[in-house]
Scaffold this active site. Structure first.
Site, mmCIF file in Angstrom:
data_model
loop_
_atom_site.group_PDB
_atom_site.id
_atom_site.type_symbol
_atom_site.label_atom_id
_atom_site.label_comp_id
_atom_site.label_asym_id
_atom_site.label_seq_id
_atom_site.Cartn_x
_atom_site.Cartn_y
_atom_site.Cartn_z
ATOM 1 C CB SER A 240 -0.930 -0.003 1.217
ATOM 2 O OG SER A 240 -0.174 0.310 2.371
ATOM 3 C CE LYS A 241 -1.275 7.624 -2.364
ATOM 4 N NZ LYS A 241 -2.296 7.029 -3.228
ATOM 5 N NE ARG A 242 0.467 0.193 5.980
ATOM 6 C CZ ARG A 242 1.167 -0.867 6.345
ATOM 7 N NH1 ARG A 242 2.346 -0.725 6.897
ATOM 8 N NH2 ARG A 242 0.687 -2.083 6.158
ATOM 9 C CG HIS A 243 4.240 -1.087 2.344
ATOM 10 N ND1 HIS A 243 3.005 -1.631 2.086
ATOM 11 C CD2 HIS A 243 4.643 -1.611 3.528
ATOM 12 C CE1 HIS A 243 2.681 -2.451 3.071
ATOM 13 N NE2 HIS A 243 3.649 -2.453 3.952
ATOM 14 N N GLY A 244 5.446 2.799 0.193
ATOM 15 C CA GLY A 244 6.254 3.529 -0.795
ATOM 16 C C GLY A 244 5.589 3.447 -2.150
#
Ligand code: GLU
Length: 467
Positions: A240-244
């Site tokens: 997801s976005k929070r990973h990069g």
């Protein structure tokens, strides 16, 4: 038999790396076997499909160097053919009209939930006489799916996977508004496009069982399937976005080279001994499905940056310079002209050794075009103390005398000066570097000065000395 694979993205505005990897595998498999790699845009959801989203896919594939054969097929243009197949299924007695209303379907789901069964269509209209149909009422068309036995897929990655037919209900082929469903469209298109191998994310596995039923109902041969494990985040959770970064465009913006992204995505989930860095030719020569693992992969952004660094060092200096110039155009502290381009090109061999991404490379090259006066980091500021300035003043005079400004000429002057003053070369290089870049890092000082050129070097020195 000629091998024909396809990439069949839905244009949603992104090219997710999971899909990009599926595209790469399909491409490599086709090229490895001397087959064809086709592109089909699954744009039946007219609300979500835009020309922009289609362009994102075209651009992304081209950027990755995944050239496809034949004209791309747009699924939305094939609706008549999809409906024709549904008609054929009705005539064969393999499909039927279902008049269940949305309320009845909701009640069915509710009942199933209450009885702790999976929500499935209960087959109300499966064997009912069409004459019982309510006059003029809307209907969907459902597949008369087998209710006993099992459906087996001999998957080239997952092995044999099966499901009891009793667990599946009669899927909808044509909605009551007359539009074909995704499950149907994919089968008809893959059949008509003579696709021999369908490789896609394993989140499609349940769809595959249902699609297999449509193939069988039509009496069509099934293609071979290969369901690829998904890409998870570094922590094993859904990416997801929070990973990069997750989409091809994001990786490009972050300064990843296409050959590095492809190399990384290939190695993420496919292996051939210890081979780590593989050119496209090597990838095509070695790729086969035997090397594809069954478990989900974990995205490793650090490793990607490492692989990118390797590809950057191999990349042509002109190409890197062009990319850097494009990125510099977005900054307002840098002058963009041929002279600056020339300076960066001259320094590129040294700059690319140190950078892991094009963004880092751009940051390290920016000083070549900085507008004056420079801004200085605190460390550089300190180096440019009165003592540092003394050295710069003397050096400026020596450099001004040079008629040729090659790295060798400059090196000679700096060494002679160090000897004369009985100081270390570093004591000269440090303030020079600070004065030229505003920081404490740059390629070799002789290269840096030479690339900037005599006039610019003297201008920057003057600017510091007058400060
Ligand atoms: N359009 C589907 C997707 O983007 C892929 C369908 C397929 O590969 O069969 O997920």
């Amino acid at each position: 038999m000629k091998i024909r694979t396809r990439f069949a993205p839905s244009p949603t505005g992104l090219l997710h790396i999971g899909n990009a990897r599926a595209a790469l595998f399909n491409y490599l498999y086709a090229r490895h076997h001397g087959g064809e790699f086709l592109l089909r845009i699954e744009d039946t959801d007219r609300q979500r499909s835009t020309q922009h989203a289609v362009d994102v896919i075209f651009d992304g594939l081209k950027w990755m160097g995944l050239d496809w054969d034949e004209e791309p097929v747009f699924q939305s243009t094939r609706q008549d053919r999809h409906i024709e197949v549904v008609q054929a299924l009705i005539e064969k007695g393999q499909a039927y009209r279902c008049y269940s209303t949305p309320e009845e379907l909701a009640a069915m789901r509710e009942k199933a939930r209450a009885e702790k069964r999976p929500p499935r269509y209960d087959g109300t209209w499966r064997d009912r006489d069409p004459s019982e149909a309510p006059e003029g009422a809307p209907y969907a068309i459902r597949l008369k799916a087998p209710q006993t036995g099992e459906t087996i897929i001999h998957d080239l990655v997952q092995g044999d996977v099966k499901v009891a037919n009793a667990e599946m209900d009669d899927l909808i082929l044509l909605r009551s508004d007359g539009t074909p469903t995704y499950l149907l469209a994919v089968v008809v298109d893959d059949h008509d496009m003579d696709i021999t191998h369908v490789m896609r994310g394993d989140d499609h596995l349940t769809n595959t069982f249902r699609q297999a039923m449509i193939y069988r109902a039509m009496g069509w041969d099934l293609p071979q399937f290969a369901h690829l494990p998904l890409i998870h985040g570094p922590d094993g959770a859904k990416l997801s976005k929070r990973h990069g970064a997750q989409s091809v465009v994001e990786f490009r913006d972050e300064g990843i080279l296409p050959e590095a992204l492809c190399n990384y995505l290939l190695r993420l989930g496919w292996g051939h001994g210890d081979a780590e860095i593989l050119s496209r030719e090597e990838q095509i020569a070695l790729f086969d499905l035997d090397g594809v693992g069954q478990s989900p992969s974990r995205m490793d952004y650090v490793k990607l940056a490492h692989i990118n660094g390797v590809w950057m060092r191999r990349a042509d200096d002109e190409r890197l310079t062009n990319d850097v110039m494009t990125r510099l155009k977005k900054r307002d502290d840098v002058i963009i002209n041929d002279e600056v381009r020339g300076r960066i090109l001259a320094l590129m061999a040294g700059l690319k050794e140190r950078a892991k991404t094009l963004v880092e490379l751009t940051d390290s090259a920016a000083f070549a075009g900085y507008k004056l006066p420079l801004t200085f980091t605190p460390k550089a500021e300190k180096i440019l103390s009165s003592e540092g300035k003394e050295i710069l003043k003397a050096i400026a005079d020596k450099l001004a005398e040079l008629s040729s400004f090659t790295p060798e000429d400059i090196d000679r002057v700096l060494r002679a000066f160090a000897e004369e003053k009985e100081i270390k070369l570093g004591a000269i290089a440090q303030p020079l570097r600070a004065a030229m870049t505003g920081t404490t890092t740059s390629p070799g000082i002789d290269l840096t000065l030479s690339a900037l050129g005599k006039e610019e070097v003297l201008t920057r020195l003057r600017s510091v000395l007058e400060k």
